[in-house]
Write a protein that holds these residues in place. Structure first.
Motif, short mmCIF file in Angstrom:
data_model
loop_
_atom_site.label_atom_id
_atom_site.label_comp_id
_atom_site.label_asym_id
_atom_site.label_seq_id
_atom_site.Cartn_x
_atom_site.Cartn_y
_atom_site.Cartn_z
N GLU A 75 0.80 -0.99 -0.07
CA GLU A 75 -0.22 0.11 0.09
C GLU A 75 0.91 1.24 0.10
OE1 GLU A 75 -2.70 -0.32 3.41
OE2 GLU A 75 -3.84 -1.97 2.49
N LYS A 76 1.94 1.47 0.83
CA LYS A 76 2.87 2.48 0.94
C LYS A 76 3.50 2.64 -0.46
CE LYS A 76 2.09 3.76 5.07
NZ LYS A 76 1.01 5.07 5.41
N SER A 77 3.83 1.78 -1.27
CA SER A 77 4.48 1.68 -2.35
C SER A 77 3.91 2.01 -3.60
CB SER A 77 5.41 0.65 -2.52
OG SER A 77 4.69 -0.67 -2.99
N THR A 78 2.52 2.29 -3.45
CA THR A 78 1.70 2.45 -4.66
C THR A 78 2.30 3.44 -5.62
OG1 THR A 78 -0.23 1.33 -3.43
CG2 THR A 78 -0.83 2.90 -5.10
N HIS A 79 2.52 4.70 -5.11
CA HIS A 79 2.83 5.70 -5.71
C HIS A 79 4.06 6.08 -6.15
CE1 HIS A 79 -1.47 6.66 -6.55
NE2 HIS A 79 -1.81 6.48 -5.39
N MET A 80 4.82 5.16 -5.24
CA MET A 80 6.43 5.82 -5.23
C MET A 80 7.17 5.61 -6.44
SD MET A 80 7.54 4.53 -1.47
CE MET A 80 6.92 4.72 0.05
N LYS A 81 8.00 6.44 -6.66
CA LYS A 81 9.00 6.24 -7.92
C LYS A 81 9.86 5.07 -7.54
CE LYS A 81 12.44 8.57 -10.61
NZ LYS A 81 13.53 9.43 -10.20
N VAL A 82 10.09 4.21 -8.48
CA VAL A 82 11.26 3.08 -8.32
C VAL A 82 12.39 3.67 -8.76
CG1 VAL A 82 11.81 0.68 -9.09
CG2 VAL A 82 9.30 1.21 -8.83
N VAL A 83 13.49 3.58 -7.66
CA VAL A 83 14.69 3.91 -8.08
C VAL A 83 15.56 2.94 -8.38
CG1 VAL A 83 16.67 5.00 -6.56
CG2 VAL A 83 14.22 5.66 -6.34
N PHE A 84 15.28 1.64 -7.66
CA PHE A 84 16.20 0.47 -8.29
C PHE A 84 15.12 -0.70 -8.45
CE2 PHE A 84 18.05 -3.29 -6.33
CZ PHE A 84 19.20 -3.68 -7.59
N SER A 85 15.34 -1.71 -9.39
CA SER A 85 14.76 -2.90 -9.47
C SER A 85 15.51 -3.72 -10.27
CB SER A 85 13.35 -2.51 -10.24
OG SER A 85 12.61 -3.78 -10.37
N GLN A 86 16.03 -4.83 -9.83
CA GLN A 86 16.92 -5.76 -10.31
C GLN A 86 16.89 -7.03 -9.52
OE1 GLN A 86 20.84 -4.01 -11.41
NE2 GLN A 86 21.17 -5.84 -12.74
N PHE A 87 16.79 -8.25 -10.24
CA PHE A 87 17.14 -9.45 -9.57
C PHE A 87 15.95 -9.63 -8.60
CE2 PHE A 87 21.56 -8.52 -10.90
CZ PHE A 87 21.70 -9.46 -11.95
#
Length: 195
Positions: A75-87
């Protein structure tokens, strides 16, 4: 001094403690800072239940990092900008709230690449999956009794294999969280806190 509350789901408490320990290190050199500059951040680690109990009293000026992947964290991450996503590892933020989670266990086919990536942050990481060894094929005559025996023991073997895979996945997920916390500390925490 910036104050950071690290809110963890129960099973991720160890990673909140790990980040708090990294923040408390006196690891800067004369020439450069490692992670955040020593003495500029004070961290507290809360469980999710502590956050829920105190949420009415928390100001929007308070920096909060959520660690985990349960309902509250999603819920908290719903509108957050993804800064890192890997593996399978992801973190990002919006304003003064951030989320760090492992969304999925790294696949076996990507594990070797993940280990190389993780070693750039933690040199002492253990390899849990080795290169597959090839087995010599048995002659067809030898397979007939083996197939009959397998039909009897297959359900038990299937359960044992599932337990072994679950245990391996749990260990890999621990590696992912440890790697991600270290990466966040070294490369992103200062940006998140505006330091």
């Amino acid at each position: 001094m910036k104050k950071l509350i690290i809110v963890c789901e129960e099973k991720c408490r160890v990673y909140g403690d790990y980040l708090s320990q990294l923040i408390s290190l006196d690891d800067d050199t004369v020439d450069s800072s490692v992670g955040t500059k020593d003495g500029t951040v004070a961290a507290q680690v809360w469980l999710e239940k502590d956050y829920i109990a105190n949420s009415a009293h928390i100001s929007s000026d308070q920096y909060i990092l959520f660690i985990g992947n349960d309902k509250l964290m999603k819920e908290k991450s719903t509108h957050m900008k993804v800064v890192f996503s890997q593996f399978g590892m992801t973190y990002g933020w919006l304003g003064k709230q951030a989320v760090l989670c492992v969304e999925k266990v790294v696949q076996t086919s990507e594990y070797e690449s993940f280990i190389s990536f993780a070693r750039s942050y933690q040199s002492d990481i253990n390899v849990l999956i080795g290169k597959k060894t090839t087995q010599k094929a048995l002659p067809e005559k030898a397979l007939i009794p083996a197939k009959a025996a397998l039909a009897v023991i297959q359900p038990a073997a299937g359960v044992a294999l599932a337990v072994k895979q679950l245990t391996l996945n749990t260990k890999i997920k621990k590696q992912q969280y440890s790697c991600e916390v270290m990466k966040f500390y070294l490369e992103s925490l200062s940006d998140f806190l505006g330091l």
